[in-house]
Design a protein around this motif. Structure first.
Motif, PDB file in Angstrom:
ATOM      1  N   GLU A 166      50.664  30.984  23.055  1.00  0.00           N
ATOM      2  CA  GLU A 166      50.138  31.639  24.252  1.00  0.00           C
ATOM      3  C   GLU A 166      48.673  32.025  24.058  1.00  0.00           C
ATOM      4  OE1 GLU A 166      51.075  35.836  26.367  1.00  0.00           O
ATOM      5  OE2 GLU A 166      52.822  34.552  26.005  1.00  0.00           O
ATOM      6  N   ARG A 167      48.362  32.592  22.898  1.00  0.00           N
ATOM      7  CA  ARG A 167      46.969  32.973  22.611  1.00  0.00           C
ATOM      8  C   ARG A 167      46.078  31.744  22.474  1.00  0.00           C
ATOM      9  NH1 ARG A 167      47.413  37.793  18.323  1.00  0.00           N
ATOM     10  NH2 ARG A 167      45.264  37.205  17.963  1.00  0.00           N
ATOM     11  N   ASN A 177      45.649  19.631  24.996  1.00  0.00           N
ATOM     12  CA  ASN A 177      45.572  21.088  24.938  1.00  0.00           C
ATOM     13  C   ASN A 177      46.757  21.656  24.163  1.00  0.00           C
ATOM     14  OD1 ASN A 177      44.573  23.613  25.376  1.00  0.00           O
ATOM     15  ND2 ASN A 177      45.213  23.734  27.505  1.00  0.00           N
ATOM     16  N   ASP A 227      53.868  33.605  20.649  1.00  0.00           N
ATOM     17  CA  ASP A 227      52.647  34.401  20.789  1.00  0.00           C
ATOM     18  C   ASP A 227      51.410  33.606  20.378  1.00  0.00           C
ATOM     19  OD1 ASP A 227      54.176  36.518  21.657  1.00  0.00           O
ATOM     20  OD2 ASP A 227      54.144  37.593  19.732  1.00  0.00           O
ATOM     21  N   ALA A 253      39.127  27.129  20.081  1.00  0.00           N
ATOM     22  CA  ALA A 253      40.499  27.640  20.136  1.00  0.00           C
ATOM     23  C   ALA A 253      41.329  27.100  18.980  1.00  0.00           C
ATOM     24  CB  ALA A 253      41.138  27.276  21.466  1.00  0.00           C
ATOM     25  N   HIS A 283      46.355  28.930  24.180  1.00  0.00           N
ATOM     26  CA  HIS A 283      46.025  28.494  25.536  1.00  0.00           C
ATOM     27  C   HIS A 283      45.027  29.445  26.193  1.00  0.00           C
ATOM     28  CE1 HIS A 283      48.709  25.113  25.553  1.00  0.00           C
ATOM     29  NE2 HIS A 283      49.738  25.867  25.186  1.00  0.00           N
ATOM     30  N   GLU A 284      45.166  30.724  25.933  1.00  0.00           N
ATOM     31  CA  GLU A 284      44.213  31.712  26.451  1.00  0.00           C
ATOM     32  C   GLU A 284      42.817  31.455  25.884  1.00  0.00           C
ATOM     33  OE1 GLU A 284      43.447  36.405  25.616  1.00  0.00           O
ATOM     34  OE2 GLU A 284      45.522  35.800  26.024  1.00  0.00           O
ATOM     35  N   TYR A 285      42.739  31.227  24.570  1.00  0.00           N
ATOM     36  CA  TYR A 285      41.451  30.985  23.921  1.00  0.00           C
ATOM     37  C   TYR A 285      40.840  29.648  24.337  1.00  0.00           C
ATOM     38  CZ  TYR A 285      42.318  34.936  20.780  1.00  0.00           C
ATOM     39  OH  TYR A 285      42.548  36.179  20.264  1.00  0.00           O
ATOM     40  N   SER A 286      41.685  28.639  24.574  1.00  0.00           N
ATOM     41  CA  SER A 286      41.135  27.339  24.978  1.00  0.00           C
ATOM     42  C   SER A 286      40.489  27.431  26.356  1.00  0.00           C
ATOM     43  CB  SER A 286      42.201  26.254  24.933  1.00  0.00           C
ATOM     44  OG  SER A 286      43.200  26.492  25.889  1.00  0.00           O
ATOM     45  N   GLY A 287      41.039  28.266  27.229  1.00  0.00           N
ATOM     46  CA  GLY A 287      40.415  28.472  28.537  1.00  0.00           C
ATOM     47  C   GLY A 287      39.153  29.304  28.443  1.00  0.00           C
ATOM     48  N   LYS A 288      39.151  30.241  27.504  1.00  0.00           N
ATOM     49  CA  LYS A 288      38.030  31.162  27.372  1.00  0.00           C
ATOM     50  C   LYS A 288      36.878  30.579  26.549  1.00  0.00           C
ATOM     51  CE  LYS A 288      37.337  36.027  26.126  1.00  0.00           C
ATOM     52  NZ  LYS A 288      37.997  37.216  25.573  1.00  0.00           N
TER      53      LYS A 288
END
Length: 174
Positions: free
Chosen positions: A34-35, A6, A31, A48, A37-42
Motif C-alpha cells: 500500500e505504501r 507498478n 502495508d 518508490a 503504491h502511495e509513494y509511486s504516485g507521490k
C-alpha cells in the motif's frame, strides 16, 4: 503507465517473504504494498522502488523474524552443508588475495597490478566453484577425487603458465 510495471521490486518482496514470520506476513506485506503504491504516485516509480527496498531492509530485525525455525525446512542438513562449503569458497578467495596484497606492502619482490588480482580471483573462484559443482553432482567418492584432482591440476597448470610460462604460450608471464 502499464499496471504490471507498478509493482514493488520482486527480489525485495521475495526476501521479505522469506524472513518475515508467517504470523505477521500478510499484514506487513499489505502495508508495504500500500505504501509502495502511495509513494509511486507521490515520488515516481523509480524512487518508490528504492524506498520499498529500504523499508524491507529496515524490517529485517529480530522482532519481525521472530522464531528462526521457519526459515529452514526439516530436511535441510545436506543443503546446509553445501551452502556452508559455498560460503567458505566465497570467503576464501578474497582472503587468499590478501596474501599478495599484504606482501606488496612489505616487499618490492611482489608487484601485482589490479589485472593480476582480477585474474587470480577469477581463477580461484572458478576452481572453487567447479570443485563445489563436482561435489554436488558426482555421487561416488572415487569420482569426486578424480574430477576435483583434474580441476586442481588444471588450475595449477594455468597458474604456472601465467606466472612463469612453462608452455611458452602468448599468455606466459615474464
Amino acid at each position: 503507465m502499464n499496471p504490471s510495471e507498478n509493482k514493488p521490486p520482486r527480489i525485495a518482496l521475495v526476501f521479505f517473504r522469506w524472513f518475515c514470520h508467517p504470523d505477521f506476513l500478510e499484514e506487513i506485506e499489505g502495508d508495504l504494498t500500500e505504501r509502495f503504491h502511495e509513494y509511486s504516485g507521490k515520488y515516481g516509480l523509480k524512487k518508490a522502488k528504492w524506498i520499498f527496498v529500504k523499508e524491507v531492509l529496515h524490517l529485517f530485525r529480530p522482532s519481525i523474524v521472530g522464531n528462526i525455525y521457519h526459515l529452514t525446512n526439516k530436511n535441510s542438513t545436506i543443503m546446509s552443508l553445501q551452502n556452508k562449503r559455498l560460503i567458505l569458497i566465497l570467503v576464501a578467495v578474497p582472503t587468499l588475495l590478501l596474501i599478495p596484497l599484504m606482501a606488496m606492502q612489505f616487499s618490492t619482490g611482489v608487484d601485482w597490478k589490479i589485472l593480476d588480482f582480477v585474474i587470480m580471483g577469477v581463477l580461484l573462484l572458478g576452481t572453487g566453484l567447479l570443485c563445489e559443482f563436482v561435489l554436488r553432482k558426482v555421487k561416488s567418492t572415487k569420482g569426486r577425487i578424480i574430477f576435483c584432482g583434474i580441476v586442481l591440476l588444471a588450475f595449477l597448470l594455468v597458474w604456472a603458465e601465467l606466472a612463469v610460462g612453462i608452455f611458452g604460450t602468448p599468455f606466459a608471464g615474464s
